[in-house]
Design a protein around this motif. Structure first.
Motif, PDB file in Angstrom:
ATOM      1  N   ASP A  25      13.139 -32.213  40.648  1.00 54.37           N
ATOM      2  CA  ASP A  25      13.513 -33.231  39.644  1.00 54.37           C
ATOM      3  C   ASP A  25      12.440 -33.339  38.562  1.00 54.37           C
ATOM      4  OD1 ASP A  25      15.823 -33.749  41.047  1.00 54.37           O
ATOM      5  OD2 ASP A  25      15.047 -35.543  42.051  1.00 54.37           O
ATOM      6  N   SER A  26      11.170 -33.331  38.987  1.00 56.33           N
ATOM      7  CA  SER A  26      10.080 -33.394  38.017  1.00 56.33           C
ATOM      8  C   SER A  26      10.122 -32.201  37.074  1.00 56.33           C
ATOM      9  CB  SER A  26       8.727 -33.450  38.729  1.00 56.33           C
ATOM     10  OG  SER A  26       8.566 -34.651  39.456  1.00 56.33           O
ATOM     11  N   LEU A  27      10.334 -31.015  37.632  1.00 51.39           N
ATOM     12  CA  LEU A  27      10.380 -29.814  36.807  1.00 51.39           C
ATOM     13  C   LEU A  27      11.544 -29.874  35.830  1.00 51.39           C
ATOM     14  CD1 LEU A  27       8.991 -27.059  36.384  1.00 51.39           C
ATOM     15  CD2 LEU A  27      10.634 -26.092  37.999  1.00 51.39           C
ATOM     16  N   GLN A  28      12.700 -30.333  36.306  1.00 49.04           N
ATOM     17  CA  GLN A  28      13.872 -30.419  35.444  1.00 49.04           C
ATOM     18  C   GLN A  28      13.643 -31.400  34.297  1.00 49.04           C
ATOM     19  OE1 GLN A  28      17.435 -31.027  37.683  1.00 49.04           O
ATOM     20  NE2 GLN A  28      18.797 -30.524  35.986  1.00 49.04           N
ATOM     21  N   ASN A  29      12.800 -32.406  34.537  1.00 49.65           N
ATOM     22  CA  ASN A  29      12.474 -33.395  33.501  1.00 49.65           C
ATOM     23  C   ASN A  29      11.286 -32.971  32.643  1.00 49.65           C
ATOM     24  OD1 ASN A  29      14.521 -35.203  34.248  1.00 49.65           O
ATOM     25  ND2 ASN A  29      13.241 -36.104  35.856  1.00 49.65           N
ATOM     26  N   GLY A  30      10.786 -31.760  32.859  1.00 51.38           N
ATOM     27  CA  GLY A  30       9.714 -31.238  32.029  1.00 51.38           C
ATOM     28  C   GLY A  30       8.311 -31.581  32.490  1.00 51.38           C
ATOM     29  N   ASP A  31       8.174 -32.155  33.703  1.00 53.47           N
ATOM     30  CA  ASP A  31       6.856 -32.549  34.220  1.00 53.47           C
ATOM     31  C   ASP A  31       6.344 -31.464  35.171  1.00 53.47           C
ATOM     32  OD1 ASP A  31       4.594 -33.756  35.163  1.00 53.47           O
ATOM     33  OD2 ASP A  31       5.605 -35.485  36.078  1.00 53.47           O
ATOM     34  N   VAL A  32       5.689 -30.478  34.616  1.00 53.05           N
ATOM     35  CA  VAL A  32       5.195 -29.357  35.425  1.00 53.05           C
ATOM     36  C   VAL A  32       4.142 -29.827  36.426  1.00 53.05           C
ATOM     37  CG1 VAL A  32       3.922 -27.177  35.336  1.00 53.05           C
ATOM     38  CG2 VAL A  32       5.702 -27.654  33.652  1.00 53.05           C
ATOM     39  N   TYR A  33       3.247 -30.707  35.997  1.00 50.35           N
ATOM     40  CA  TYR A  33       2.167 -31.151  36.871  1.00 50.35           C
ATOM     41  C   TYR A  33       2.702 -32.026  38.006  1.00 50.35           C
ATOM     42  CZ  TYR A  33      -0.563 -29.387  32.977  1.00 50.35           C
ATOM     43  OH  TYR A  33      -1.086 -28.584  32.000  1.00 50.35           O
ATOM     44  N   GLY A  34       3.702 -32.841  37.699  1.00 49.04           N
ATOM     45  CA  GLY A  34       4.341 -33.623  38.751  1.00 49.04           C
ATOM     46  C   GLY A  34       5.006 -32.719  39.774  1.00 49.04           C
ATOM     47  N   CYS A  35       5.632 -31.645  39.296  1.00 49.02           N
ATOM     48  CA  CYS A  35       6.221 -30.653  40.201  1.00 49.02           C
ATOM     49  C   CYS A  35       5.154 -30.082  41.122  1.00 49.02           C
ATOM     50  CB  CYS A  35       6.884 -29.546  39.391  1.00 49.02           C
ATOM     51  SG  CYS A  35       7.445 -28.131  40.372  1.00 49.02           S
ATOM     52  N   GLY A  36       4.000 -29.736  40.547  1.00 49.60           N
ATOM     53  CA  GLY A  36       2.925 -29.167  41.352  1.00 49.60           C
ATOM     54  C   GLY A  36       2.439 -30.127  42.420  1.00 49.60           C
TER      55      GLY A  36
END
Length: 543
Positions: free
Chosen positions: A501-512
């Motif tokens: 979800d984070s990645l889909q919303n453009g938050d690469v660092y949150g994804c990590g």
């Protein structure tokens, strides 16, 4: 050495050795650690005739045609590496024996390694070393000159074809050498098919010498030291050879440098082994850089890797990582596929900025979670494009069928990057250009889950450990479809979904951060920090 083998070997060389005295050997020695003999006429590896190398800043530049050197895999051994092999491979054996070692260089060229070994034997035992030295050389002229100059036996043959014979099995005490580097990706140097010594079809010829060497020395206690391409540490097609060597010997020594030590576009390492000995009381001894400075030893602490990347990972800066595969692998939810030359050349003539069709996405257009198509120029087939598209109607029927399999929801992954760079093609609109890897989920709804895995700190560290040394630079990660397919799935599905979800919303660092939790590694701040630094560097370079 067994007594019968010793007698047989001694008879083989006694006729040559008898013509030389200890005095004449000493007077003929011209090797010095500070330079290279002016009489050198070949290379360690396949030779170039009578050309002479030049030495500069500890490295060696071979004279003669570059294409000829590449075809033969012939590159001169720098003096610092000659010293290291003698000091750290030959002399430790001598410390255990009151009698001189029998030494063979299976790719001796001009004999500089044998010359240095002979000098060390003379200094330690006070004898003519010629009866204890054997070289192997393909070029008759070079072999004759090396034999004449050193007084030892030089076999005129390909070591891989001859030294596997029973009479050479465990007949020596020490193997030292710098075998030829012959990439199997080049038509001019490919042998055509898998190695007869255990490697896959893309295993460098130098790896075949690594496979052969433990068979030549006595067990237990025989020693091996070889200059090898850095890629031998981790290349997939060398894995069977690494496994066989590990069964026969323990790794005792590792040297490498981040810069090239030869006038070849290849980074090198030295690996040393003790055959028939599994004890590692103090870890693997290590040396680094052109000056071969000693650094802390390292142990293999049970990392889940089939490569030898653990030998250098801490110095390169890759954090240690051990993850299990009990929750499945990426291949369980997706298919990872790499395209090859048929697809690459098949697109030539169908690509243009002024044609209609799907965008062509090259590796250079992929950043972490971003596709730069249309905003960054790229090159395909030596032509620069602003926004390349593929006119599918110009493709043959086979390529049109291939295009249909790629125009589906997928993740595209670049290669030769410092961190895994993956981007989602949610609507299946892009065509990949070689060497971009396509990861197609079995369920199109899982495309963001697959992307979150691939974007994670765990994936980058895991692949980096698996394939260290195979990239175009010391920091580059060379991604393969098979490695991606074998990436373990995370245990925590909730955290994994949060990451997607984070990645889909453009938050690469949150994804990590979520993926670190998904793998149960929330305590590994070092892992996240390493990945974050590389992501930042990638984004800075991309503007």
């Amino acid at each position: 050495m067994p007594r019968s083998a010793s007698r047989s070997f001694s008879r083989m060389v006694r006729g040559v050795a008898a013509r030389r005295s200890a005095h004449s050997w000493r007077s003929n020695l011209t090797y010095r650690s500070a330079g290279v003999t002016r009489r050198s006429s070949g290379s360690t590896g396949r030779t170039l005739g009578r050309s002479t190398p030049t030495v500069k800043d500890g490295g060696v530049t071979s004279r003669g045609s570059r294409s000829e050197r590449r075809r033969l895999g012939a590159y001169y051994t720098p003096p610092a590496l000659v010293d290291l092999l003698v000091r750290e491979v030959l002399l430790p054996w001598c410390e255990t024996s009151a009698t001189p070692p029998f030494v063979i260089d299976p790719a001796c060229g001009d004999g500089r390694l044998l010359e240095a070994a002979g000098r060390a034997i003379t200094e330690r035992y006070g004898i003519d070393p010629a009866p204890f030295l054997v070289g192997v050389e393909l070029d008759d002229t070079t072999a004759a000159e090396t034999e004449r100059r050193l007084g030892c036996r030089v076999l005129r043959c390909d070591a891989r074809e001859v030294l596997g014979a029973p009479e050479y099995s465990h007949a020596f005490d020490v193997v030292i050498g710098n075998p030829p580097y012959l990439s199997q990706l080049s038509t001019g140097t490919a042998r055509g098919g898998s190695s007869r010594l255990g490697g896959g079809p893309y295993a460098d010829v130098a790896a075949e010498f690594l496979a052969l060497a433990p068979r030549l020395v006595r067990s237990p206690g025989g020693r091996v030291g070889l200059v090898l391409p850095m890629s031998v540490l981790a290349t997939r097609d060398v894995a069977p050879i690494r496994e066989a060597v590990e069964r026969a010997a323990r790794i005792d020594l590792c040297w490498w440098a981040d810069e090239s030590m030869f006038d070849a576009n290849v980074r090198t390492c030295i690996l040393g082994f003790v055959v028939g000995d599994s004890a590692v009381p103090n870890g693997v001894r290590r040396f680094h850089g052109p000056d071969a400075r000693p650094i802390d030893p390292v142990r293999h602490e049970g990392l889940a890797t089939a490569s030898w990347g653990w030998l250098v990972a801490d110095v390169v800066g890759i954090p240690p990582l051990a993850i299990g595969s009990g929750h499945g692998l990426l291949r369980d939810i997706a298919i990872a596929t790499a395209d090859f030359r048929d697809q690459y050349y098949g697109l030539v003539g169908a690509v243009g900025d002024d044609v209609d069709g799907p965008p062509l996405v090259t590796s250079g257009l992929i950043d972490v979670a971003q596709c730069r198509w249309g905003t960054r120029a790229t090159r395909f087939a030596k032509v620069r494009y602003a926004a390349p598209r593929v006119d599918v109607s110009r493709l043959g029927s086979a390529l049109q069928a291939w295009a249909r399999t790629r125009l589906v929801p997928k993740v595209l992954v670049a290669s030769q990057t410092k961190v895994i760079e993956a981007v989602v093609d949610e609507r299946g609109e892009w065509l990949p250009s070689v060497p971009v890897i396509s990861v197609v989920p079995h369920d199109a709804g899982d495309v963001w889950l697959a992307a979150a895995m691939l974007t994670s700190p765990v994936a980058s560290a895991w692949i980096a450990l698996q394939r260290i040394g195979t990239g175009l630079s010391a920091q580059a990660i060379r991604v393969t479809a098979s490695d991606l397919a074998a990436l373990p799935l995370p245990a925590d599905r909730t955290a994994w979904k949060d990451a997607s979800d984070s990645l889909q919303n453009g938050d690469v660092y949150g994804c990590g951060r979520h993926m670190i939790h998904a793998y149960g590694l929330a305590h590994r701040a070092d892992l996240y920090d390493w990945w974050e630094q590389r992501v930042n560097g990638s984004r800075e370079r991309s503007g």
